[in-house]
Structures are given as C-alpha cells and as structure tokens.
Design a protein around this motif. Structure first.
Motif, PDB file in Angstrom:
ATOM      1  N   LYS A 129       0.852  -1.181   0.000  1.00  0.00           N
ATOM      2  CA  LYS A 129       0.000   0.000   0.000  1.00  0.00           C
ATOM      3  C   LYS A 129       0.889   1.232   0.000  1.00  0.00           C
ATOM      4  N   ARG A 130       0.419   2.279  -0.642  1.00  0.00           N
ATOM      5  CA  ARG A 130       1.200   3.495  -0.683  1.00  0.00           C
ATOM      6  C   ARG A 130       0.287   4.703  -0.566  1.00  0.00           C
ATOM      7  N   LEU A 131       0.819   5.766  -0.021  1.00  0.00           N
ATOM      8  CA  LEU A 131       0.065   7.004   0.099  1.00  0.00           C
ATOM      9  C   LEU A 131      -0.065   7.652  -1.264  1.00  0.00           C
ATOM     10  N   GLY A 132      -1.161   8.332  -1.469  1.00  0.00           N
ATOM     11  CA  GLY A 132      -1.356   9.059  -2.714  1.00  0.00           C
ATOM     12  C   GLY A 132      -1.778   8.201  -3.881  1.00  0.00           C
ATOM     13  N   PHE A 133      -2.255   6.989  -3.627  1.00  0.00           N
ATOM     14  CA  PHE A 133      -2.587   6.102  -4.739  1.00  0.00           C
ATOM     15  C   PHE A 133      -3.809   6.579  -5.521  1.00  0.00           C
ATOM     16  N   LEU A 134      -4.602   7.514  -4.975  1.00  0.00           N
ATOM     17  CA  LEU A 134      -5.756   8.051  -5.699  1.00  0.00           C
ATOM     18  C   LEU A 134      -5.495   9.459  -6.232  1.00  0.00           C
ATOM     19  N   ALA A 135      -4.244   9.879  -6.210  1.00  0.00           N
ATOM     20  CA  ALA A 135      -3.914  11.222  -6.694  1.00  0.00           C
ATOM     21  C   ALA A 135      -4.414  11.403  -8.120  1.00  0.00           C
ATOM     22  N   GLY A 136      -5.145  12.499  -8.339  1.00  0.00           N
ATOM     23  CA  GLY A 136      -5.661  12.806  -9.665  1.00  0.00           C
ATOM     24  C   GLY A 136      -6.934  12.080 -10.036  1.00  0.00           C
ATOM     25  N   GLU A 137      -7.457  11.221  -9.181  1.00  0.00           N
ATOM     26  CA  GLU A 137      -8.653  10.441  -9.487  1.00  0.00           C
ATOM     27  C   GLU A 137      -9.951  11.197  -9.179  1.00  0.00           C
ATOM     28  N   PHE A 138      -9.889  12.179  -8.294  1.00  0.00           N
ATOM     29  CA  PHE A 138     -11.075  12.971  -7.983  1.00  0.00           C
ATOM     30  C   PHE A 138     -10.650  14.371  -7.580  1.00  0.00           C
ATOM     31  N   ARG A 139     -11.633  15.284  -7.539  1.00  0.00           N
ATOM     32  CA  ARG A 139     -11.346  16.674  -7.230  1.00  0.00           C
ATOM     33  C   ARG A 139     -12.153  17.086  -6.010  1.00  0.00           C
ATOM     34  N   VAL A 140     -11.505  17.756  -5.058  1.00  0.00           N
ATOM     35  CA  VAL A 140     -12.176  18.277  -3.871  1.00  0.00           C
ATOM     36  C   VAL A 140     -12.688  19.671  -4.219  1.00  0.00           C
ATOM     37  N   PRO A 141     -13.993  19.933  -4.011  1.00  0.00           N
ATOM     38  CA  PRO A 141     -14.545  21.254  -4.344  1.00  0.00           C
ATOM     39  C   PRO A 141     -13.865  22.361  -3.540  1.00  0.00           C
ATOM     40  N   ASP A 142     -13.780  23.559  -4.127  1.00  0.00           N
ATOM     41  CA  ASP A 142     -13.152  24.698  -3.452  1.00  0.00           C
ATOM     42  C   ASP A 142     -13.891  25.079  -2.179  1.00  0.00           C
ATOM     43  N   ASP A 143     -15.207  24.865  -2.149  1.00  0.00           N
ATOM     44  CA  ASP A 143     -15.998  25.240  -0.972  1.00  0.00           C
ATOM     45  C   ASP A 143     -16.220  24.058  -0.020  1.00  0.00           C
ATOM     46  N   PHE A 144     -15.346  23.080  -0.075  1.00  0.00           N
ATOM     47  CA  PHE A 144     -15.503  21.876   0.736  1.00  0.00           C
ATOM     48  C   PHE A 144     -15.662  22.195   2.223  1.00  0.00           C
ATOM     49  N   ASP A 145     -14.861  23.130   2.725  1.00  0.00           N
ATOM     50  CA  ASP A 145     -14.915  23.446   4.145  1.00  0.00           C
ATOM     51  C   ASP A 145     -16.133  24.292   4.530  1.00  0.00           C
ATOM     52  N   ARG A 146     -16.913  24.761   3.539  1.00  0.00           N
ATOM     53  CA  ARG A 146     -18.114  25.537   3.825  1.00  0.00           C
ATOM     54  C   ARG A 146     -19.398  24.818   3.415  1.00  0.00           C
ATOM     55  N   MET A 147     -19.273  23.573   2.953  1.00  0.00           N
ATOM     56  CA  MET A 147     -20.449  22.819   2.525  1.00  0.00           C
ATOM     57  C   MET A 147     -21.390  22.606   3.709  1.00  0.00           C
ATOM     58  N   ALA A 148     -22.677  22.834   3.506  1.00  0.00           N
ATOM     59  CA  ALA A 148     -23.723  22.666   4.513  1.00  0.00           C
ATOM     60  C   ALA A 148     -23.505  23.577   5.718  1.00  0.00           C
ATOM     61  N   GLU A 149     -22.808  24.671   5.503  1.00  0.00           N
ATOM     62  CA  GLU A 149     -22.500  25.609   6.584  1.00  0.00           C
ATOM     63  C   GLU A 149     -23.768  26.132   7.261  1.00  0.00           C
ATOM     64  N   GLN A 150     -24.754  26.514   6.463  1.00  0.00           N
ATOM     65  CA  GLN A 150     -25.993  27.079   7.022  1.00  0.00           C
ATOM     66  C   GLN A 150     -26.805  26.026   7.769  1.00  0.00           C
ATOM     67  N   GLU A 151     -26.873  24.816   7.253  1.00  0.00           N
ATOM     68  CA  GLU A 151     -27.611  23.751   7.929  1.00  0.00           C
ATOM     69  C   GLU A 151     -26.982  23.416   9.289  1.00  0.00           C
ATOM     70  N   ILE A 152     -25.666  23.371   9.314  1.00  0.00           N
ATOM     71  CA  ILE A 152     -24.955  23.079  10.562  1.00  0.00           C
ATOM     72  C   ILE A 152     -25.160  24.210  11.572  1.00  0.00           C
ATOM     73  N   ALA A 153     -25.063  25.441  11.105  1.00  0.00           N
ATOM     74  CA  ALA A 153     -25.288  26.590  11.985  1.00  0.00           C
ATOM     75  C   ALA A 153     -26.702  26.545  12.553  1.00  0.00           C
ATOM     76  N   GLY A 154     -27.677  26.144  11.724  1.00  0.00           N
ATOM     77  CA  GLY A 154     -29.061  26.028  12.179  1.00  0.00           C
ATOM     78  C   GLY A 154     -29.214  24.980  13.268  1.00  0.00           C
ATOM     79  N   MET A 155     -28.467  23.904  13.204  1.00  0.00           N
ATOM     80  CA  MET A 155     -28.527  22.865  14.222  1.00  0.00           C
ATOM     81  C   MET A 155     -28.058  23.373  15.582  1.00  0.00           C
ATOM     82  N   PHE A 156     -27.154  24.363  15.552  1.00  0.00           N
ATOM     83  CA  PHE A 156     -26.626  24.913  16.787  1.00  0.00           C
ATOM     84  C   PHE A 156     -27.347  26.181  17.199  1.00  0.00           C
TER      85      PHE A 156
END
Length: 79
Positions: free
Chosen positions: A50-77
């Motif tokens: 096994k090696r690290l990075g074996f999926l490099a280039g196989e998918f893309r992380v969205p630019d807003d990944f860290d803000r996804m569902a931000e409003q829904e989560i804020a609503g829960m709190f």
C-alpha cells in the motif's frame, strides 16, 4: 525443521536468522521441549504494498468543501 536449544540459539542467532531468511525455519527448545518456532516473514512484493497518494488525480475536492452545509450546521446549533 532443525531444533536448537536456547543456549545454542543465543550463540548462533545471526546464523539461524540468516537461514530463516532463506526459508529454513527452526525450533528453539528448552531442555529438549519445543518452545517456539521461528519462520521467515513473507513481505508483499513492492507492487502489492500500500502506498500514500494512490488516488492522486482520481477525484477533485470542491473549493468550498470546508463551507459545505454551513448554514444547515449553523441552524442545528441555533446560530
């Protein structure tokens, strides 16, 4: 499979390990009673490891990944 007593195993440990690496296992005995069996560890071939990075280039992380569902989560709190 060769059987060696503990004292002999201590004395010849390097030789016994070298033989085990070649595929020859051995048994360590105490007062003639088998105690442990020493066999080589089979490691996977380099292409099977096994090696690290074996999926490099196989998918893309969205630019807003860290803000996804931000409003829904804020609503829960209640924010």
């Amino acid at each position: 499979m060769e059987s060696v007593n503990i004292h002999e195993a201590k004395t010849r440990l390097s030789q016994l390990i070298a033989r085990a690496q070649q595929g020859e296992g051995f048994i360590i005995a105490k007062a003639g009673k088998p105690m442990v069996r020493v066999t080589p560890i089979d490691s996977p071939a380099p292409e099977q490891q096994k090696r690290l990075g074996f999926l490099a280039g196989e998918f893309r992380v969205p630019d807003d990944f860290d803000r996804m569902a931000e409003q829904e989560i804020a609503g829960m709190f209640g924010v």
